[in-house]
Scaffold this motif. Structure first.
Motif, short mmCIF file in Angstrom:
data_model
loop_
_atom_site.label_atom_id
_atom_site.label_comp_id
_atom_site.label_asym_id
_atom_site.label_seq_id
_atom_site.Cartn_x
_atom_site.Cartn_y
_atom_site.Cartn_z
N GLU A 1 32.10 -28.60 14.32
CA GLU A 1 33.10 -28.76 15.38
C GLU A 1 33.74 -27.43 15.75
N VAL A 2 33.94 -26.59 14.75
CA VAL A 2 34.46 -25.25 15.03
C VAL A 2 33.48 -24.48 15.90
N THR A 3 32.20 -24.57 15.57
CA THR A 3 31.17 -23.89 16.37
C THR A 3 31.18 -24.40 17.80
N ASP A 4 31.35 -25.70 17.98
CA ASP A 4 31.37 -26.28 19.32
C ASP A 4 32.50 -25.73 20.17
N VAL A 5 33.64 -25.39 19.53
CA VAL A 5 34.77 -24.84 20.28
C VAL A 5 34.39 -23.52 20.95
N PHE A 6 33.58 -22.71 20.26
CA PHE A 6 33.21 -21.39 20.77
C PHE A 6 31.98 -21.42 21.67
N THR A 7 31.11 -22.40 21.46
CA THR A 7 29.84 -22.44 22.19
C THR A 7 30.09 -22.62 23.69
#
Length: 715
Positions: free
Chosen positions: A108-114
């Motif tokens: 979910e953290v990765t999705d914030v930046f993607t």
């Protein structure tokens, strides 16, 4: 037979110089002036509301330094894994990093930046590097895809979304330099606004007491408000050309309020005195501009010159803070020279309206300050010795003053960046939040790793990581064994730089702070020298008196040194820290000496100009040095005292702020103004005039021929 009609009193031509004619013109064409300012305020005011969201957040770097070079190489060749990258700490007491729960949160953290091109490569937690030995803490790195200012803005946008991922025993904290500046700027911005809101009613109350009239008291605030709106909009427009630090507006708010009140006090007080004598509003405006207006203009130029010296420091944040204040001063000065005369001309006798029941309209000459001047004239040596003894005693501690860039303690304890910082220290080591980055040629990878690992106080070095774009570089991370703000860090960075091969560069957030501090230290003597020389030349140009121009410049150093001596006792040694509600860092924030010196000197010269220009005016009228000294105080002392009270009140409201930097600013500037107004401008400088006598106003013939004649008397 034609009839000749005598001109009305308010149509008579102003007698005096350029400023007198300017004042009379502004007063006679008030509607045009109001219309022009309305257009200016509408134009700039449209941009003003976005000032805090538009301005940049970082810029705390030394341009051209090795650490900035390292960051630029890391951003270009290693997917943005630079000091400005965002580090997201994911921690759980129960679950390990490789557990499904933790992996889901990391996803979910990765999705914030993607999909956000402000962020570069996403680097998940790596064993032995960004995963704690117990496996319960991991650091995900979102590379920097834009400059440091853009990264701070990017963190502003996503940090709420990131911290919202915390839950079910898993904690998520955005950390790193960009997140630090994001939380740091927000905390300081909130504190500055709170202090400003608190200072306005206090200021209005003091102004009412000083003027005895609600209308007269409101004029300085009107002037200040006009200058603030225009400068806020101007900064937003200027930010479109070059990044401007958000701190520029914070300081502009404070300085515009302080100087706007100073200038309006001097002008309004002189106008009311002239109006009481002549009964003609336009003539009174002309006289106020011809006398007080010259002092205000000279003061404004002195402030601009003092702050312009800060522009030599190669640090964008420091430069743009100076630019912000200079822009505010320009607009306040323009309002003082145009809008205020128009308002005074329109008001006329109504300037004394809404008077307090017990208030008497004060005359221009204060009997109390005349008595004070006479007392100083009779006992000059006693007062000189007393004021010097106090100033020197307070200044002595300055010789042990330590400076450094702010530590994590300046951020509130509940700020996510500080919580993440503390988790990283607990789980990965004392120096983990301040990893040093080394970028080296690929051919020097092994030699660099060996040299770094052998450097004293380096606890761990990561294996060389090849560049992501195929360039001939490798990156290593070196973890010191001390907190990033520990004084030992400077020696560690120097040793590491001396140990690695010649082609390698060392950076990282701690190194950037150290390089910036070194630049500030290196440029401080130059800034002080430029300010003193230019301040002296401006006073010499205006007063045509070398001795008093030199004394007026040099004595400003006394109040400045005393203020920094007090700052050492409070912020370095911790005296009164419990009462003021802060945790001492053991040093003063590193940008303080350069920036606060310029600000203190500018304010001190403000009072110097008011006092000496008034004394020069009376020396020109009488040719008597004693009369000049006593009447200089009698006519300017009340204004200096009232302005100082307002400034001290404004500055000390910042001492109530929770973050440390506004607290430092408020106490240092407030102390400086208090000491300067009371001990220097109202004691030491008048005593110097007394002891020097006519020599204070002497000028060699060759200098008289070179300098233009500027008279402070009206007529």
């Amino acid at each position: 037979m034609s009839t000749v009609t005598a001109p009305r009193p308010d149509e008579k031509q102003a007698v005096g110089g350029v400023l007198a004619r300017l004042g009379a013109t502004m007063a006679g064409r008030a509607k045009w002036v109001f219309g022009a300012w309305l257009i200016v305020l509408i134009g700039f005011g449209a941009a003003a509301p976005s000032v805090f969201s538009s301005l940049a957040g970082a810029g705390w770097q030394a341009n051209g330094s090795e650490s900035v070079q390292t960051r630029e190489l890391a951003q270009e060749h290693f997917g943005g894994n630079a000091s400005s990258a965002v580090q997201v700490v994911v921690h759980s007491e129960d679950a390990a990093v490789d557990s499904p729960q933790m992996q889901a949160v990391l996803g979910e953290v990765t999705d914030v930046f993607t999909g956000d091109d402000r962020f570069g490569e996403i680097i998940p937690p790596q064993p032995g590097m960004t995963i704690s030995p117990d496996g319960h803490t991991g650091i995900l790195i979102a590379g920097a895809g834009t400059d440091p200012d853009g990264m701070v803005s990017a963190v502003d946008d996503v940090k709420g979304e990131l911290t919202a991922l915390s839950g079910d025993g898993i904690e998520v904290y955005p950390t790193g330099a960009s997140a630090l500046w994001s939380d740091f700027n927000k905390a300081n911005h909130d504190a500055m606004i709170q202090a400003e809101l608190m200072s306005w009613p206090i200021t209005l109350g003091i102004m009412v007491l000083a003027f005895g009239s609600l209308v007269a008291a409101g004029l300085p605030l009107l002037l200040t408000l006009a200058g603030l709106v225009a400068s806020a909009g101007g900064l937003v427009l200027l930010n479109m050309v070059t990044p401007i630090s958000v701190w520029a507006m914070n300081f502009a708010l404070m300085f515009a309020l302080a100087l706007g009140i100073d200038y309006a006090l001097f002008m309004v007080a002189r106008f009311r005195g002239a109006l009481a004598e002549s009964g003609n509003a336009r003539a009174a405006v002309a006289e106020a501009m011809d006398t007080a207006g010259k002092a205000v203009l000279l003061s404004g130029l002195t402030v601009l010159v003092s702050l312009s010296a800060v522009l030599v420091v190669p640090a964008p944040a420091v430069r743009t803070m100076a630019v912000g204040i200079m822009l505010a001063v320009v607009f306040v000065l323009l309002a003082t020279m145009t809008l205020l005369p128009a308002v005074l001309g329109k008001l006329g006798g109504k300037v004394n309206a809404a008077a307090l029941p017990w208030a008497k309209h004060p005359k221009a000459r204060s009997p109390r300050f005349a008595k004070w001047g006479a007392l100083l004239h009779r006992r000059p040596w006693w007062f000189a010795a007393g004021s010097l003894a106090i100033l020197v005693a307070l200044a002595v501690p300055v010789f042990g003053l330590k400076v450094a860039m702010p530590s994590i303690s300046v951020v509130p304890e509940d700020a996510p960046v500080r919580q993440g910082y503390e988790v990283v220290q607990q789980q990965l080591g004392e120096g983990a939040p301040g990893m040093l980055q080394i970028v080296a040629p690929a051919g020097e990878a092994d030699a660099t790793a060996t040299a770094a690992a052998g450097t004293d106080r380096i606890a761990m070095v990561t294996p060389p990581m090849p560049s992501s774009d195929g360039s001939d570089y490798v990156m290593l991370q070196a973890m010191p064994d001390v907190d990033p703000s520990d004084p030992a860090m400077a020696g560690i960075v120097d040793d590491l730089r001396g140990a690695v091969p010649e082609g390698a560069v060392v950076g990282g957030a701690p190194a950037e702070n150290l390089d910036l501090q070194q630049a500030l230290n290196d440029y401080f003597p130059l800034v002080v020298g430029v300010i003193l020389v230019l301040g002296f030349l401006l006073l010499l140009f205006a007063l045509r008196a070398p001795l008093i121009a030199l004394v007026g410049t040099v004595v400003s150093l006394l109040s400045t040194a005393a203020a920094f001596g007090v700052a050492r006792l409070i912020f370095q040694e911790g005296f009164g820290s419990d009462l003021l509600g802060f945790e001492p860092q053991g040093f003063l924030d590193g940008w303080g000496p350069v920036f606060f010196f310029a600000m203190i000197f500018a304010i001190a010269m403000d009072y110097t100009v008011f006092l000496l220009s008034t004394a020069k005016e009376h020396y020109e009228k009488t040719g008597d040095a004693a009369t000049a000294m006593i009447d200089g105080l009698a006519y300017s002392g009340r204004v200096i005292a009232a302005a100082a009270v307002v400034m001290v009140a404004v500055f000390f409201t910042f001492a109530l702020a929770d973050p440390l930097p506004p607290k430092e600013m408020g106490i240092i500037l407030g102390t400086a103004v208090l000491l300067d107004a009371v001990l220097v401008r109202l004691v030491l400088l008048p005593v110097t005039l007394r002891l020097a006598g006519r020599a204070a106003w002497w000028s060699p013939r060759w200098l008289d021929k070179v300098l233009p004649k500027i008279s402070f008397s009206h007529g």
